[in-house]
Enzyme design. Structure first.
Site, PDB file in Angstrom:
ATOM      1  N   SER A 147       7.268  -7.095  -3.624  1.00 15.31           N
ATOM      2  CA  SER A 147       7.221  -6.881  -2.183  1.00 15.31           C
ATOM      3  C   SER A 147       8.644  -6.789  -1.618  1.00 15.31           C
ATOM      4  O   SER A 147       9.390  -5.895  -2.021  1.00 15.31           O
ATOM      5  CB  SER A 147       6.406  -8.006  -1.533  1.00 15.31           C
ATOM      6  OG  SER A 147       6.056  -7.671  -0.208  1.00 15.31           O
ATOM      7  N   ASP A 223      -4.365  -3.813  -1.557  1.00 14.12           N
ATOM      8  CA  ASP A 223      -3.275  -4.576  -0.941  1.00 14.12           C
ATOM      9  C   ASP A 223      -3.275  -4.287   0.568  1.00 14.12           C
ATOM     10  O   ASP A 223      -3.090  -3.140   0.988  1.00 14.12           O
ATOM     11  CB  ASP A 223      -1.966  -4.116  -1.592  1.00 14.12           C
ATOM     12  CG  ASP A 223      -0.753  -4.885  -1.128  1.00 14.12           C
ATOM     13  OD1 ASP A 223      -0.710  -5.312   0.047  1.00 14.12           O
ATOM     14  OD2 ASP A 223       0.177  -5.039  -1.938  1.00 14.12           O
ATOM     15  N   HIS A 256      -2.210  -8.226  -2.912  1.00 10.67           N
ATOM     16  CA  HIS A 256      -0.761  -8.458  -2.854  1.00 10.67           C
ATOM     17  C   HIS A 256      -0.355  -9.799  -3.483  1.00 10.67           C
ATOM     18  O   HIS A 256       0.811 -10.162  -3.451  1.00 10.67           O
ATOM     19  CB  HIS A 256      -0.329  -8.429  -1.377  1.00 10.67           C
ATOM     20  CG  HIS A 256       1.126  -8.146  -1.145  1.00 10.67           C
ATOM     21  ND1 HIS A 256       1.708  -6.952  -1.502  1.00 10.67           N
ATOM     22  CD2 HIS A 256       2.132  -8.899  -0.608  1.00 10.67           C
ATOM     23  CE1 HIS A 256       3.004  -6.985  -1.178  1.00 10.67           C
ATOM     24  NE2 HIS A 256       3.285  -8.161  -0.638  1.00 10.67           N
TER      25      HIS A 256
END
Lengths: 278, 278
Positions: A147, A223, A256
């Site tokens: 991320s 996600d 995620h």
């Protein structure tokens, strides 16, 4: 450097360390996993940069990298995501200030004094690792992250050609210039001039001529951040246009979380190891 | 039963669930990992009982079992270690009350109303799993656990002959009658009559004639609790005397943490799978 903890795991040693950073002017904590190895052996190094809200601890506890690193003989290093402490300025949001350093050197007040995570992960911490871990072969480095840390891995590698033999990422923010997280962070740390943001944007760096030897990216298609923040498609296009050999995989049903990261961690470690031990 | 969360991981589904337990008279939370499988397939079940202070979350985040369970096609279930809630009595110590149910049915006041983890893990939760997870083959169950949960795994298996095809443990408390943690817990939950403690002591159950089909135990030799609390040697002697085929391994340099558990988890899962899929 002080050792915070040391645990035998998967035949190696999982350590956590702290040191006083001259770059961030704070204490900084990081973790290092050193696989079991013959005395005098030199092992390649894989950096892992973490995402928003994380410290070194998230991947150290939930990343499931140790079995794969032990098998491949790769050292795994996880820095923190920002300076921390009572004297460090902060923001109420989870996506700016502490836990959200974005791997930039801030130029705006009050952030510039401490929020220098670019210099910290590019310069100070590698020098410390080289000095303190004699088994670390700093001529063989790979980098990955998740991320915000995937953004970090890509941009650090793009700005330092030749330093990393292998680059990968889990659900990276591929173009902070083009998403709310990035606009808030880069605007806050660097000010309003968007030209100053480009060295911190993987797609912009590629557009401006930076290159990677190769690239592996995994992205979950369930996600929640994919369409508004991560925008994987922009990286696919940038790599295609620039002729960068990239394997960018959409993984059906994955989100995620570390449940996703840990699923593909062993493959990433093996992919790096192949390039680091060739 | 309500689903708290569901995450795709290692090709399967890691779920967390909550339900109102009639046994503990509280809400109870547990996690279940179901590997990817063909529609209509029936998969064996591996129970994991956790140690002092833990909830279902510790092993779910740090246990590194999903890759091995996915490979072997084994469902992995992690219950909580005690009832919890504002109305549940507690103790100031980490080793009694909430987070420390010791897998007993308490008879002493004020514990008897809620602290019935023996009946919960032996009866209520297996029935719920059988009813709610149609792919769970309850005729093929294995059980393992860590520390207090290793004690739980051993004693649940010893008291229920024929139910488990495979039994293992990580650093179990092998004889709570003979250690401070056990004396405090069994005395507190069951009262002063030590005869009532014997059904909750693996070594005493074996002495009294209970048997296991086979047993795998891993114990770190750098575990701070080894000599005062865990006393692995007593289990070695009890198994030898009773002729129980047991593989009890001292693992050099390993401590009591999940860094140890996760190191040997894949081997334990494979060992159970071998017996559950034979």
């Amino acid at each position: 450097m002080e050792q915070v903890s040391s645990n035998r795991s998967h035949g190696g040693t999982q350590g956590v360390y702290t040191h006083q950073s001259r770059t961030t002017r704070t204490a900084m904590t990081f973790s290092v996993f050193v696989p079991g190895h013959a005395e005098g052996a030199k092992l390649p190094v894989l950096w892992y940069l973490s995402g928003l809200t994380c410290t070194h601890a998230n991947v150290t506890e939930k990343g499931e990298y140790r079995a794969a690193c032990a098998k491949a003989g790769v050292i795994f290093i996880a820095p923190d995501t920002s300076p921390r402490g009572d004297a460090v300025p902060d923001d109420e949001g989870y996506d700016f200030g502490m836990g959200a350093g974005f791997y930039v050197d801030a130029t705006e007040s009050p952030w510039a004094a401490n929020f220098r995570m670019r210099s910290y992960v590019e310069d100070e911490l590698p020098a410390l690792i080289g000095a303190q871990f004699p088994m670390a072969d700093m001529t063989r480095q790979g980098i990955t992250g998740h991320s915000m840390g995937g953004h970090g891995a890509l941009t650090v590698a793009l700005r330092n050609p030749g330093r990393f033999r292998s680059v990968s990422a889990f659900s990276p923010i591929v173009s902070p210039i083009n998403c709310p997280w990035g606009e808030k962070a880069l605007g806050g740390y660097l000010g309003k001039d968007r030209a100053a943001w480009r060295p911190y944007d993987a797609c912009a760096l590629i557009e401006d001529g930076a290159r990677l030897p190769s690239l592996l990216v995994d992205q979950g298609d369930a996600d929640n951040f994919l369409h508004e923040q991560l925008k994987t498609g922009l990286l696919v296009m940038a790599c295609r246009k620039a002729g960068i050999a990239a394997t960018i995989r959409m993984q059906p049903g994955y989100d995620h979380s570390y449940f996703f990261i840990s699923t593909f961690m062993a493959e990433h470690v093996a992919w790096h190891a192949e390039r680091l031990t060739a």
